[in-house]
Design a protein around this motif. Structure first.
Motif, PDB file in Angstrom:
ATOM      1  N   LEU A  76      -1.246  -2.864   3.868  1.00 41.03           N
ATOM      2  CA  LEU A  76      -1.669  -3.166   5.229  1.00 41.03           C
ATOM      3  C   LEU A  76      -2.060  -1.865   5.910  1.00 41.03           C
ATOM      4  CD1 LEU A  76       1.117  -5.699   6.260  1.00 41.03           C
ATOM      5  CD2 LEU A  76      -1.249  -6.211   5.595  1.00 41.03           C
ATOM      6  N   THR A  77      -3.247  -1.821   6.452  1.00 38.60           N
ATOM      7  CA  THR A  77      -3.725  -0.607   7.108  1.00 38.60           C
ATOM      8  C   THR A  77      -3.095  -0.473   8.490  1.00 38.60           C
ATOM      9  OG1 THR A  77      -5.589  -1.700   8.190  1.00 38.60           O
ATOM     10  CG2 THR A  77      -5.953  -0.863   5.936  1.00 38.60           C
ATOM     11  N   GLY A  82      -2.013  -2.930  14.108  1.00 35.32           N
ATOM     12  CA  GLY A  82      -2.179  -2.837  15.550  1.00 35.32           C
ATOM     13  C   GLY A  82      -2.619  -1.509  16.121  1.00 35.32           C
ATOM     14  N   PHE A  83      -2.972  -0.530  15.283  1.00 35.41           N
ATOM     15  CA  PHE A  83      -3.425   0.759  15.792  1.00 35.41           C
ATOM     16  C   PHE A  83      -4.886   0.976  15.425  1.00 35.41           C
ATOM     17  CE2 PHE A  83       1.127   1.371  15.701  1.00 35.41           C
ATOM     18  CZ  PHE A  83       1.354   2.039  16.899  1.00 35.41           C
ATOM     19  N   ARG A  99       4.932  -0.421  12.638  1.00 36.10           N
ATOM     20  CA  ARG A  99       6.023  -1.311  12.267  1.00 36.10           C
ATOM     21  C   ARG A  99       6.403  -1.071  10.808  1.00 36.10           C
ATOM     22  NH1 ARG A  99       3.435  -6.721  13.184  1.00 36.10           N
ATOM     23  NH2 ARG A  99       1.621  -5.499  13.589  1.00 36.10           N
ATOM     24  N   ILE A 100       7.686  -1.197  10.530  1.00 36.83           N
ATOM     25  CA  ILE A 100       8.157  -1.042   9.159  1.00 36.83           C
ATOM     26  C   ILE A 100       7.922  -2.367   8.440  1.00 36.83           C
ATOM     27  CG2 ILE A 100      10.192  -0.667   7.718  1.00 36.83           C
ATOM     28  CD1 ILE A 100      11.249   1.142   9.995  1.00 36.83           C
ATOM     29  N   VAL A 101       7.277  -2.285   7.310  1.00 32.50           N
ATOM     30  CA  VAL A 101       7.024  -3.462   6.486  1.00 32.50           C
ATOM     31  C   VAL A 101       7.725  -3.272   5.149  1.00 32.50           C
ATOM     32  CG1 VAL A 101       4.828  -4.010   7.609  1.00 32.50           C
ATOM     33  CG2 VAL A 101       4.843  -2.529   5.610  1.00 32.50           C
ATOM     34  N   ASP A 102       7.886  -4.336   4.398  1.00 32.92           N
ATOM     35  CA  ASP A 102       8.542  -4.274   3.099  1.00 32.92           C
ATOM     36  C   ASP A 102       7.745  -3.360   2.170  1.00 32.92           C
ATOM     37  OD1 ASP A 102       8.769  -5.309   0.182  1.00 32.92           O
ATOM     38  OD2 ASP A 102      10.538  -6.152   1.193  1.00 32.92           O
ATOM     39  N   LEU A 108       2.692  -3.382  -3.591  1.00 35.61           N
ATOM     40  CA  LEU A 108       2.179  -4.356  -4.554  1.00 35.61           C
ATOM     41  C   LEU A 108       0.833  -4.898  -4.093  1.00 35.61           C
ATOM     42  CD1 LEU A 108       2.852  -5.830  -7.210  1.00 35.61           C
ATOM     43  CD2 LEU A 108       3.904  -7.625  -5.827  1.00 35.61           C
ATOM     44  N   TRP A 109       0.713  -5.214  -2.801  1.00 38.68           N
ATOM     45  CA  TRP A 109      -0.562  -5.711  -2.254  1.00 38.68           C
ATOM     46  C   TRP A 109      -1.643  -4.635  -2.406  1.00 38.68           C
ATOM     47  CZ3 TRP A 109      -3.359  -9.640  -1.520  1.00 38.68           C
ATOM     48  CH2 TRP A 109      -4.413  -9.661  -0.600  1.00 38.68           C
ATOM     49  N   ALA A 110      -1.297  -3.383  -2.128  1.00 41.20           N
ATOM     50  CA  ALA A 110      -2.255  -2.286  -2.290  1.00 41.20           C
ATOM     51  C   ALA A 110      -2.701  -2.169  -3.748  1.00 41.20           C
ATOM     52  CB  ALA A 110      -1.636  -0.975  -1.821  1.00 41.20           C
TER      53      ALA A 110
END
Length: 164
Positions: A76-77, A82-83, A99-102, A108-110
């Motif tokens: 997620l970029t 949100g920035f 925000r802190i993400v898993d 894995l998504w990247a």
């Protein structure tokens, strides 16, 4: 994992090993497990690997895997979180507020996005999102790379002074 025959109207290969400058027209690559076993014209390979599962067609181009040499493992970029994108000096303070993400799922998504675009190897320049859990994030990211199957070199992020 059985044999596969990856076919292409053009196959780009090692230029030093072919008289045609590394380009095989109507070619194929034989893959056994996770290794390239053979490369040649489709006619030759079809006979030699008759039982192999065939992938591709004469409308495809087969190229070596791409290498991403600057990647942070972020699926997620910052924009998606949100920035707004901005010039580097204005953007860096914003990323400390992301925000802190898993870490596992994000990496894995990247990796899946990289693989889909033809990247088979990457250099992960580690940049944590949760500095209070750097070791845990690192382990999760390494596990994601292993689970995705992408080849990854991992460069840990080190700071010895306050960035501000």
């Amino acid at each position: 994992m059985g044999e596969k025959l990856v076919r292409g109207g053009h196959v780009v290969t090692d230029a030093s090993k072919l008289p045609r400058g590394g380009l095989i027209e109507n070619g194929a690559v034989a893959v056994e497990g996770d290794r390239i076993a053979d490369v040649g014209t489709y006619a030759e390979m079809k006979v030699k690997y008759a039982q192999a599962e065939e992938i591709g067609s004469d409308r495809h181009v087969v190229i070596p895997g791409l290498v991403n040499t600057h990647h942070h493992g972020w699926g997620l970029t910052s924009f998606q979180l949100g920035f707004a994108d901005d010039y580097l000096e204005a953007w860096i303070p914003d990323i400390w507020q992301l925000r802190i993400v898993d870490a596992y799922l994000d990496t894995l998504w990247a990796d899946l996005r990289n693989i889909r675009s033809g990247v088979t190897t990457l250099l992960h320049a580690a940049y944590g999102r949760d500095w209070s859990n750097y070791v845990g994030e690192t382990r999760a990211k390494l596990r994601a790379h292993e689970d995705s199957g992408i080849r990854a070199a991992y460069a840990v992020h080190v700071l010895n002074q306050n960035t501000f």
